[in-house]
Motif scaffolding. Structure first.
Motif, PDB file in Angstrom:
ATOM      1  N   ARG A  40     -26.363  24.690  60.980  1.00 22.72           N
ATOM      2  CA  ARG A  40     -26.369  23.698  62.069  1.00 22.72           C
ATOM      3  C   ARG A  40     -24.951  23.404  62.512  1.00 22.72           C
ATOM      4  O   ARG A  40     -24.672  23.310  63.702  1.00 22.72           O
ATOM      5  N   TYR A  43     -23.531  26.732  64.380  1.00 28.71           N
ATOM      6  CA  TYR A  43     -24.152  27.100  65.650  1.00 28.71           C
ATOM      7  C   TYR A  43     -24.326  25.947  66.631  1.00 28.71           C
ATOM      8  O   TYR A  43     -24.384  26.179  67.842  1.00 28.71           O
ATOM      9  N   MET A  44     -24.414  24.722  66.146  1.00 26.05           N
ATOM     10  CA  MET A  44     -24.669  23.598  67.048  1.00 26.05           C
ATOM     11  C   MET A  44     -23.481  22.665  67.228  1.00 26.05           C
ATOM     12  O   MET A  44     -23.529  21.775  68.059  1.00 26.05           O
ATOM     13  N   ASN A  47     -19.697  25.991  67.812  1.00 28.83           N
ATOM     14  CA  ASN A  47     -19.819  26.910  68.946  1.00 28.83           C
ATOM     15  C   ASN A  47     -20.002  26.197  70.282  1.00 28.83           C
ATOM     16  O   ASN A  47     -20.241  26.834  71.295  1.00 28.83           O
ATOM     17  N   SER A 105     -24.524  31.147  69.778  1.00 32.35           N
ATOM     18  CA  SER A 105     -25.660  30.422  69.207  1.00 32.35           C
ATOM     19  C   SER A 105     -26.999  30.887  69.767  1.00 32.35           C
ATOM     20  O   SER A 105     -28.042  30.413  69.326  1.00 32.35           O
ATOM     21  N   TYR A 108     -29.383  32.469  67.123  1.00 33.10           N
ATOM     22  CA  TYR A 108     -29.837  31.435  66.191  1.00 33.10           C
ATOM     23  C   TYR A 108     -30.956  30.598  66.815  1.00 33.10           C
ATOM     24  O   TYR A 108     -32.001  30.382  66.193  1.00 33.10           O
ATOM     25  N   THR A 109     -30.762  30.156  68.049  1.00 35.49           N
ATOM     26  CA  THR A 109     -31.792  29.339  68.695  1.00 35.49           C
ATOM     27  C   THR A 109     -33.032  30.180  69.007  1.00 35.49           C
ATOM     28  O   THR A 109     -34.143  29.670  68.990  1.00 35.49           O
ATOM     29  N   LYS A 157     -26.423  19.375  67.726  1.00 35.86           N
ATOM     30  CA  LYS A 157     -26.546  19.286  66.273  1.00 35.86           C
ATOM     31  C   LYS A 157     -27.372  18.061  65.876  1.00 35.86           C
ATOM     32  O   LYS A 157     -28.186  18.128  64.952  1.00 35.86           O
TER      33      LYS A 157
END
Length: 180
Positions: A40, A43-44, A47, A105, A108-109, A157
């Motif tokens: 988290r 990536y959140m 990034n 990201s 990932y999402t 996030k």
């Protein structure tokens, strides 16, 4: 049915903790693994630009305190999990809407979205008429993109932090997760 399983279901029902389906437990475990703090954060938060926010509807922010309030209002655990699924999957969609495909990201999402799609198949048996009116109304609000809805700026996030916290509240006991 395995010996002792009926007794466990009986105890859970007495405690008001309706058992989650095995598929729900497995998928929520995979989601928990995918929502680890380091992921988290990477990536959140890292990034994204500093203080970057996503515009979401007020109802798309589901916190543990909301769940506690609904539990005290005697909303069933199954209905709460149904609500969590809709709010959390919508949060992932909101984050994906602002990401270009080449964003670090994106993948990932996309993986989170695939897990929510799989969980959606588990929830496809539910109809909004099967859950309490307050939950059905909230789900309708989450999926309505009306301009009259109240909007709120939330960090990506924070959306996933809330997703994980609420998921642990709702699935930890019925799925017999050890403390994490």
């Amino acid at each position: 049915m395995q010996p002792g399983y009926a007794a466990v279901l009986c105890v859970l029902a007495m405690l008001g903790l309706e058992a989650a389906a095995p598929g729900e437990c497995e998928l929520s475990r995979l989601l928990q693994d995918k929502l680890q703090y380091e992921m988290r954060l990477q990536y959140m938060k890292h990034n994204f630009p500093i203080d970057y926010t996503v515009q979401v509807q007020y109802e798309e922010v589901l916190r543990p305190s909301n769940i506690t309030r609904l539990r005290n209002g005697t909303v069933s655990e199954a209905a709460l999990r149904y609500l969590w699924f809709h709010v959390s999957s919508q949060a992932v969609l909101r984050i994906r809407e602002v990401l270009p495909e080449k964003h670090p990201s994106w993948k990932y999402t996309q993986e989170l979205g695939q897990l929510f799609d799989a969980l959606g198949k588990e929830y496809s048996k539910y109809r909004q008429t099967d859950v309490e009116a307050v939950v059905a109304d909230l789900v309708k609000l989450v999926h309505s993109a009306g301009a009259e809805s109240r909007r709120k700026a939330v960090r990506p996030k924070a959306l996933l932090d809330n997703c994980l916290k609420v998921m642990r509240m709702l699935y930890g006991a019925p799925c017999r997760w050890e403390s994490t």
